[in-house]
Design a protein around this motif. Structure first.
Motif, PDB file in Angstrom:
ATOM      1  N   TRP A  53      36.120  21.902  35.948  1.00 41.26           N
ATOM      2  CA  TRP A  53      35.781  23.537  36.406  1.00 41.26           C
ATOM      3  C   TRP A  53      35.195  23.846  34.895  1.00 41.26           C
ATOM      4  N   ARG A  54      34.651  24.978  35.152  1.00 38.52           N
ATOM      5  CA  ARG A  54      34.068  25.626  34.135  1.00 38.52           C
ATOM      6  C   ARG A  54      35.356  26.184  33.246  1.00 38.52           C
ATOM      7  N   PRO A  55      35.043  26.002  31.928  1.00 40.65           N
ATOM      8  CA  PRO A  55      35.949  26.505  30.911  1.00 40.65           C
ATOM      9  C   PRO A  55      36.510  28.030  30.989  1.00 40.65           C
ATOM     10  N   HIS A  56      37.495  28.209  30.674  1.00 38.25           N
ATOM     11  CA  HIS A  56      37.997  29.630  31.012  1.00 38.25           C
ATOM     12  C   HIS A  56      37.445  30.408  31.963  1.00 38.25           C
ATOM     13  N   ALA A  57      37.665  29.683  33.067  1.00 43.57           N
ATOM     14  CA  ALA A  57      37.340  30.369  34.438  1.00 43.57           C
ATOM     15  C   ALA A  57      38.496  30.916  35.045  1.00 43.57           C
ATOM     16  N   LEU A  58      38.417  31.951  35.800  1.00 40.49           N
ATOM     17  CA  LEU A  58      39.534  32.413  36.609  1.00 40.49           C
ATOM     18  C   LEU A  58      39.468  31.958  37.820  1.00 40.49           C
ATOM     19  N   LEU A  59      40.395  31.381  38.261  1.00 42.65           N
ATOM     20  CA  LEU A  59      40.609  30.577  39.855  1.00 42.65           C
ATOM     21  C   LEU A  59      41.607  31.245  40.710  1.00 42.65           C
TER      22      LEU A  59
END
Length: 365
Positions: A53-59
């Motif tokens: 996933w994209r770094p420091h992404a909110l999921l």
């Protein structure tokens, strides 16, 4: 010469051997989801992990029904157990691990654990999961052969009315044109329309279009879009079909100033009404002044003349002496016989009665 021919052959063999590894590396670079258990009952919990996933992404992590990894979640988040979802932020390498409670979705299975981004570029991934004891129903048949393609830019038709200015739900009509580029007809396609505000993910809503689109034909479709009451700000309306986002359209919603004006008037009118009601009560309970015999109210005594002087004025040094009012004198009283002259000296006179025959004596006897 034989040695020179062997070098290209060895390179070709190495390329064939490394090709599967390169494919696995590229597959691993995309977002993925793994589960600690593939089945669990309500009340338990599982550990959801992921990578790529994209770094420091909110999921957002949810358990959804009517879904498969190939077709996605049919019905959007309306098919998910939203109340028991969990949010997680990826680390610097794009990985995460989160404990998720097991809950039954509002629709039957097949079920998946759905992971999607909340902010930034859209990305999602699904992992097959079975909720023990939850009913299972087959998914609706997927249309075969027909493929829809967006042929024109989408637009939002309509305008806000007077009620919207006072907080009514804003509404628009999403207008677009699609064509069937497949080999078979598409009957009653189901679109998904969602509106996202700010950094939040869109809430998808199924919109049915009644009709049949033959191969090579196109159709102009209009779908209603409505927000919540009092909504304002920048929104993004998205159109999805078959798990693929076809178009996105920005929508700027004005603030409902009528609601603000209503509260301002309420803050002015209510205190004024309470003040008038209080004054009416005070006027009824305050004591009344006594009335005269003639029926009029007794007037307050006038203040002294000195109290009526303007501030800063000086009183007169020699006030005028009031002139006494003369006492009226009756015409039959002489100055000597006036009642006020009883103590004064007067000439002697004869008090003897006289008669008409008695002459009046003149001078001394």
């Amino acid at each position: 010469m034989s040695g020179k021919r062997r070098i290209p052959a060895l390179l070709a063999v190495l390329a064939l051997l490394l090709l599967p590894l390169a494919g696995n590396a590229s597959a691993a670079s995309g977002p993925g989801v793994t589960l600690s258990e593939s089945q669990a009952g309500t009340g338990g919990s599982i550990t959801v992990s992921g990578g790529g996933w994209r770094p420091h992404a909110l999921l957002m992590v949810l358990i959804c029904g009517r879904a498969t990894p190939s077709r996605g979640v049919i019905g959007g988040t309306n098919s998910c157990a939203n109340a028991d979802g969990r949010a997680v932020t990826t680390d610097a390498k794009g990985g995460f691990s989160k404990k998720l409670p097991v809950a039954e979705p509002p629709v039957p299975c097949p079920c998946v654990v759905h992971v999607a981004t909340v902010t930034g570029a859209k990305a999602d991934a699904d992992a097959v999961f079975e909720v023990a004891g939850h009913p299972v129903r087959p998914l609706p048949a997927e249309p075969s052969g027909g493929t829809l393609s967006l042929l024109s830019d989408t637009r939002l038709a309509g305008a806000d009315g007077l009620l919207t200015w006072f907080g009514a739900p804003p509404s628009r009509t999403l207008v677009f044109t699609v064509g069937n580029v497949g080999s078979s007809a598409i009957k009653d396609p189901v679109f998904q329309v969602g509106a996202a505000h700010g950094v939040f993910a869109p809430q998808w809503d199924d919109q049915h279009w009644r009709g049949t689109l033959a191969p090579g034909k196109k159709a102009r479709i209009e779908l209603p879009v409505e927000l919540a009451a009092g909504a304002h700000g920048d929104y993004t309306v998205s159109l999805k079909y078959g798990g693929e986002v076809l178009a996105e359209q920005p929508w700027g919603v004005g603030r409902p100033w009528g609601v603000t004006l209503f509260w301002l008037l309420l803050c002015v009118v209510v205190p004024a009404a309470l003040f008038r009601a209080g004054m009416a009560v005070v006027d009824r309970i305050r004591p009344r002044l006594p009335r005269r015999a003639g029926g009029g109210r007794r007037l307050r005594p006038r203040r002294a003349a000195s109290a009526l002087r303007l501030p800063g004025s000086r009183p007169p040094r020699n006030p005028p002496t009031p002139t006494p009012t003369p006492t009226p004198t009756l015409p039959w009283f002489t100055p000597d016989s006036h009642p006020g002259a009883a103590g004064r000296l007067s000439a002697p006179h004869d008090d003897r009665p006289t008669s008409p025959t008695t002459p009046t004596r003149k001078g001394p006897p």
